[in-house]
Write a protein that holds these residues in place. Structure first.
Motif, PDB file in Angstrom:
ATOM      1  N   SER B 103      20.778 -13.437  -1.180  1.00 48.75           N
ATOM      2  CA  SER B 103      19.974 -12.402  -0.988  1.00 48.75           C
ATOM      3  C   SER B 103      18.494 -12.690  -1.348  1.00 48.75           C
ATOM      4  CB  SER B 103      20.343 -11.174  -1.946  1.00 48.75           C
ATOM      5  OG  SER B 103      19.524 -10.049  -2.079  1.00 48.75           O
ATOM      6  N   VAL B 104      18.230 -13.375  -2.242  1.00 50.04           N
ATOM      7  CA  VAL B 104      16.782 -13.695  -2.567  1.00 50.04           C
ATOM      8  C   VAL B 104      16.246 -14.544  -1.544  1.00 50.04           C
ATOM      9  CG1 VAL B 104      15.459 -15.210  -4.270  1.00 50.04           C
ATOM     10  CG2 VAL B 104      17.223 -13.606  -5.281  1.00 50.04           C
ATOM     11  N   THR B 105      17.067 -15.534  -0.969  1.00 47.58           N
ATOM     12  CA  THR B 105      16.652 -16.370  -0.034  1.00 47.58           C
ATOM     13  C   THR B 105      16.139 -15.355   1.390  1.00 47.58           C
ATOM     14  OG1 THR B 105      18.167 -18.240  -0.636  1.00 47.58           O
ATOM     15  CG2 THR B 105      16.959 -18.291   1.482  1.00 47.58           C
ATOM     16  N   LEU B 106      17.139 -14.343   1.431  1.00 51.87           N
ATOM     17  CA  LEU B 106      17.239 -13.507   2.510  1.00 51.87           C
ATOM     18  C   LEU B 106      15.721 -12.659   2.340  1.00 51.87           C
ATOM     19  CD1 LEU B 106      18.307 -12.530   5.408  1.00 51.87           C
ATOM     20  CD2 LEU B 106      19.451 -10.815   4.103  1.00 51.87           C
ATOM     21  N   THR B 109      12.816 -14.833   2.838  1.00 52.77           N
ATOM     22  CA  THR B 109      12.732 -14.968   4.286  1.00 52.77           C
ATOM     23  C   THR B 109      12.007 -13.965   4.983  1.00 52.77           C
ATOM     24  OG1 THR B 109      14.401 -16.747   4.167  1.00 52.77           O
ATOM     25  CG2 THR B 109      13.835 -16.229   6.412  1.00 52.77           C
ATOM     26  N   LEU B 110      12.674 -12.895   4.619  1.00 51.42           N
ATOM     27  CA  LEU B 110      12.321 -11.572   5.344  1.00 51.42           C
ATOM     28  C   LEU B 110      10.680 -11.316   4.876  1.00 51.42           C
ATOM     29  CD1 LEU B 110      15.244  -9.080   4.938  1.00 51.42           C
ATOM     30  CD2 LEU B 110      14.193  -9.967   7.297  1.00 51.42           C
ATOM     31  N   ALA B 111      10.270 -11.583   3.583  1.00 46.33           N
ATOM     32  CA  ALA B 111       8.982 -11.363   3.191  1.00 46.33           C
ATOM     33  C   ALA B 111       8.158 -12.299   3.692  1.00 46.33           C
ATOM     34  CB  ALA B 111       8.971 -11.253   1.552  1.00 46.33           C
ATOM     35  N   ARG B 112       8.634 -13.414   3.817  1.00 49.09           N
ATOM     36  CA  ARG B 112       7.605 -14.603   4.558  1.00 49.09           C
ATOM     37  C   ARG B 112       7.565 -14.025   6.006  1.00 49.09           C
ATOM     38  NH1 ARG B 112      10.815 -18.717   3.424  1.00 49.09           N
ATOM     39  NH2 ARG B 112      10.228 -18.697   1.284  1.00 49.09           N
ATOM     40  N   GLU B 113       8.603 -13.859   6.720  1.00 51.56           N
ATOM     41  CA  GLU B 113       8.393 -13.385   7.960  1.00 51.56           C
ATOM     42  C   GLU B 113       7.726 -12.093   8.218  1.00 51.56           C
ATOM     43  OE1 GLU B 113      12.321 -12.791   9.755  1.00 51.56           O
ATOM     44  OE2 GLU B 113      12.548 -15.157   9.735  1.00 51.56           O
ATOM     45  N   GLN B 114       7.824 -11.205   7.237  1.00 52.59           N
ATOM     46  CA  GLN B 114       7.006 -10.122   7.294  1.00 52.59           C
ATOM     47  C   GLN B 114       5.389 -10.456   7.111  1.00 52.59           C
ATOM     48  OE1 GLN B 114       8.347  -7.327   4.393  1.00 52.59           O
ATOM     49  NE2 GLN B 114       7.128  -5.676   5.315  1.00 52.59           N
ATOM     50  N   HIS B 115       5.303 -11.142   6.100  1.00 55.56           N
ATOM     51  CA  HIS B 115       3.944 -11.469   5.898  1.00 55.56           C
ATOM     52  C   HIS B 115       3.290 -12.351   6.999  1.00 55.56           C
ATOM     53  CE1 HIS B 115       0.682 -12.499   3.325  1.00 55.56           C
ATOM     54  NE2 HIS B 115       0.796 -13.752   3.815  1.00 55.56           N
ATOM     55  N   ALA B 116       4.128 -13.297   7.465  1.00 57.01           N
ATOM     56  CA  ALA B 116       3.640 -13.931   8.589  1.00 57.01           C
ATOM     57  C   ALA B 116       3.278 -13.191   9.840  1.00 57.01           C
ATOM     58  CB  ALA B 116       4.637 -15.052   9.355  1.00 57.01           C
ATOM     59  N   VAL B 257       2.284 -12.251  -2.206  1.00 55.93           N
ATOM     60  CA  VAL B 257       3.195 -13.326  -2.296  1.00 55.93           C
ATOM     61  C   VAL B 257       3.518 -13.405  -3.914  1.00 55.93           C
ATOM     62  CG1 VAL B 257       3.564 -15.702  -2.182  1.00 55.93           C
ATOM     63  CG2 VAL B 257       2.623 -14.449  -0.136  1.00 55.93           C
ATOM     64  N   ALA B 258       2.331 -13.422  -4.667  1.00 58.18           N
ATOM     65  CA  ALA B 258       2.634 -13.507  -6.310  1.00 58.18           C
ATOM     66  C   ALA B 258       3.500 -12.448  -6.722  1.00 58.18           C
ATOM     67  CB  ALA B 258       1.246 -13.742  -6.766  1.00 58.18           C
ATOM     68  N   GLY B 259       3.088 -10.969  -6.187  1.00 56.40           N
ATOM     69  CA  GLY B 259       4.031 -10.019  -6.700  1.00 56.40           C
ATOM     70  C   GLY B 259       5.548 -10.082  -6.180  1.00 56.40           C
ATOM     71  N   GLN B 260       5.799 -10.478  -4.940  1.00 50.58           N
ATOM     72  CA  GLN B 260       7.237 -10.620  -4.673  1.00 50.58           C
ATOM     73  C   GLN B 260       8.020 -11.737  -5.579  1.00 50.58           C
ATOM     74  OE1 GLN B 260       7.234 -11.451  -0.496  1.00 50.58           O
ATOM     75  NE2 GLN B 260       6.859  -9.382   0.354  1.00 50.58           N
ATOM     76  N   VAL B 261       7.230 -12.917  -5.740  1.00 53.57           N
ATOM     77  CA  VAL B 261       7.932 -13.828  -6.470  1.00 53.57           C
ATOM     78  C   VAL B 261       8.138 -13.171  -7.868  1.00 53.57           C
ATOM     79  CG1 VAL B 261       7.576 -15.946  -7.759  1.00 53.57           C
ATOM     80  CG2 VAL B 261       6.785 -15.821  -5.113  1.00 53.57           C
ATOM     81  N   ALA B 262       7.245 -12.554  -8.493  1.00 52.14           N
ATOM     82  CA  ALA B 262       7.555 -11.899  -9.869  1.00 52.14           C
ATOM     83  C   ALA B 262       8.475 -10.925  -9.716  1.00 52.14           C
ATOM     84  CB  ALA B 262       6.007 -11.285 -10.225  1.00 52.14           C
ATOM     85  N   LYS B 263       8.720 -10.266  -8.658  1.00 52.58           N
ATOM     86  CA  LYS B 263       9.725  -9.155  -8.446  1.00 52.58           C
ATOM     87  C   LYS B 263      11.179  -9.729  -8.525  1.00 52.58           C
ATOM     88  CE  LYS B 263       8.049  -5.424  -6.027  1.00 52.58           C
ATOM     89  NZ  LYS B 263       7.973  -4.582  -4.763  1.00 52.58           N
TER      90      LYS B 263
END
Lengths: 245, 268
Positions: B103-106, B109-116, B257-263
């Motif tokens: 789930s975290v990876t997903l 990945t989703l966040a990364r893709e979204q961000h990208a 990104v920092a906020g997502q990692v913290a979450k």
């Protein structure tokens, strides 16, 4: 009128004679021995009368009858006080069977009971007279048995001897009187009132004969028991299996 | 009724014979049969007793074994159940961990893709905006605009600071004939003259300029010599603006990104 079958003499040579008493005695002996031999020639030790499953052959009804007679005699002897009845069974049982067979055979026409002869009853009484001290001596020893005649005191010695003789005489006369009287009554009644009444008297005579056989047997057993009682103390260990059970 | 003593003797003998015969043929066989039967019954009872005792013993043994077996079965069942529960719990925990990791990876990945995608969209948007602006300025470029640009470039030359000015003069000192002036459109002679005057004034030298047109210059003028250049153009402004915008977007991206990692770290 004949009072005894001794008077019917079939053959005589000097003082040796073959009278009805001896002949009918032989006949009774033959009947008894042949019957016993015939019944006991193939005995079965089966547990039940029809134990065909457990044993190779069932017990016959005659075998059962003989067992009833023998065990009853044994029980009677035991009840009198002889806790080990086996040694006395031959003598006492034969007394009973002989007298009873002589009485029962009176229903046979032409039959003269040997027990209606004073000679026979005297012979049987003499047998008892000899058997009582014999069993007593065998049981207690000669000295102990002779001492018993002087019990409870020496004064009683003649009375004990007289008692010994008189009871033998009483045995003989009692049996002879009863058997002879029965035969006499039937003979007299046959002469007076034939047919029905003698039949009734014969039946009564049978009963009387059986009672006399029983009395003779029991009295003989009592005398032998009295002669052997000082040694025959019934204990749990010495008692036979039947008595224990 | 006299006693016949011969008969008495004979009867005694007969009786004794009868006693012996009956003993031989009646009492002895019958009593032996009775004794044999009693012995057989006793043996049967004893045998039955032995069999019963053996059966009872076997029954007791069987009952004991059965009880032990039941107890052992219960123990094994309990152990198996406990082991199964433990295994189930560990499997569930492992599956949950794996699911969480997935789930975290997903999510990452989703966040990364979204961000990208977001970044790509932002870049595309900014590029499009600047392209539109460039096109608009290009379309709007004209004589009056070139005039204004020339004037603005001359004004910039006046404001150039000492270091830049010295570097350019040093570069120019070797070859004063090869100073090139690039512009989007062909400059008017007056503009060329004004530029020459301004540059000569600036460098205090007689510099021969070579005027050229360059398609890459958007509404501006560029002065180049031996790798040194002085330029002013709207494209430069646009580039500066673009850099500023990209810097701003990058800063916001780093923050998100920092906020997502913290979450993700806080989430169980």
């Amino acid at each position: 009128m004949r009072l005894s079958p001794d008077e019917i003499i079939f053959w005589q040579y000097g003082f040796v004679k073959l009278n009805a008493t001896i002949v009918f005695t032989w006949a009774l002996m033959l009947v008894l021995v042949i019957s016993a031999f015939w019944i006991t020639r193939k005995l079965s030790a089966g547990i039940t009368p029809d134990s065909a499953v457990q044993e190779s052959k069932p017990r016959s009804r005659w075998h059962n009858l003989l067992e009833i007679i023998v065990t009853s005699l044994e029980k009677q002897i035991q009840d009198v006080g002889l806790t080990h009845p086996r040694p006395y069974l031959g003598f006492l049982g034969t007394l009973f069977l002989f007298v009873a067979a002589a009485s029962i055979s009176t229903i046979i026409p032409g039959y003269e009971p040997p027990t209606g002869s004073l000679s026979t009853t005297v012979a049987l009484a003499l047998c008892v007279f000899i058997a009582v001290p014999l069993f007593g001596i065998l049981n207690q020893g000669l000295g102990s048995y002779l001492v018993s005649y002087a019990q409870p005191s020496v004064i009683m010695l003649p009375f004990n001897i007289i008692s010994e003789v008189s009871r033998t005489l009483a045995l003989a006369v009692r049996l002879f009187g009863n058997m002879m009287s029965g035969a006499m009554i039937i003979a007299i009644l046959l002469a007076i009132t034939p047919f029905i009444f003698p039949v009734v008297m014969t039946l009564l005579g049978l009963l009387t004969g059986m009672v006399q056989a029983y009395i003779f047997f029991i009295l003989a057993a009592v005398y032998i028991a009295a002669a052997t009682r000082s040694r025959e103390v019934p204990t749990q260990a010495a008692m036979p299996k039947k008595a224990v059970k | 009724m006299a006693i016949d003593w011969f008969t008495v003797g004979a009867q005694i003998l007969n009786f004794l014979i009868l006693v012996w015969l009956l003993k031989r043929f009646l009492y002895q066989p019958i009593l032996e049969a009775i004794d044999a039967r009693e012995k057989r019954i006793a043996d049967a009872l004893k045998s039955a007793d032995t069999i019963q005792r053996t059966a009872q013993q076997a029954h007791d043994e069987f009952a004991q074994k059965n009880a032990e077996f039941d107890m052992e079965k219960q123990t094994l069942l309990q152990q198996a159940k406990a082991a199964a529960d433990t295994e189930r719990a560990s499997l569930i925990a492992a599956a949950r961990e794996q699911a969480d990791a997935l789930s975290v990876t997903l999510q990452q990945t989703l966040a990364r893709e979204q961000h990208a995608i977001h970044i790509a969209l932002q870049n595309l948007a900014s590029d499009e905006v600047f392209a539109i602006a460039r096109n608009v300025l290009t379309d709007l470029a004209g004589v009056s605009l070139e005039q204004c640009i020339t004037e603005t470039f001359i004004a910039k030359l006046d404001t150039i600071d000492g270091d830049n000015k010295r570097d350019f003069i040093n570069a120019m000192s070797g070859d004063k004939q090869h100073i090139r002036v690039y512009s989007a459109f062909e400059l008017e002679p007056t503009q060329k003259t004004a530029l020459s005057v301004a540059i000569n004034t600036l460098f205090s030298a007689d510099v021969q300029l070579q005027f050229e047109t360059a398609a890459g210059v958007v509404s501006g003028i560029t002065l180049k010599n031996n790798g040194q250049q002085i330029s002013w153009s709207i494209d430069e402004y646009l580039a500066t603006l673009k850099n500023s915008v990209h810097k701003l977007l990058r800063a916001r991206e780093d923050k998100s990104v920092a906020g997502q990692v913290a979450k993700t770290a806080i989430a169980p």
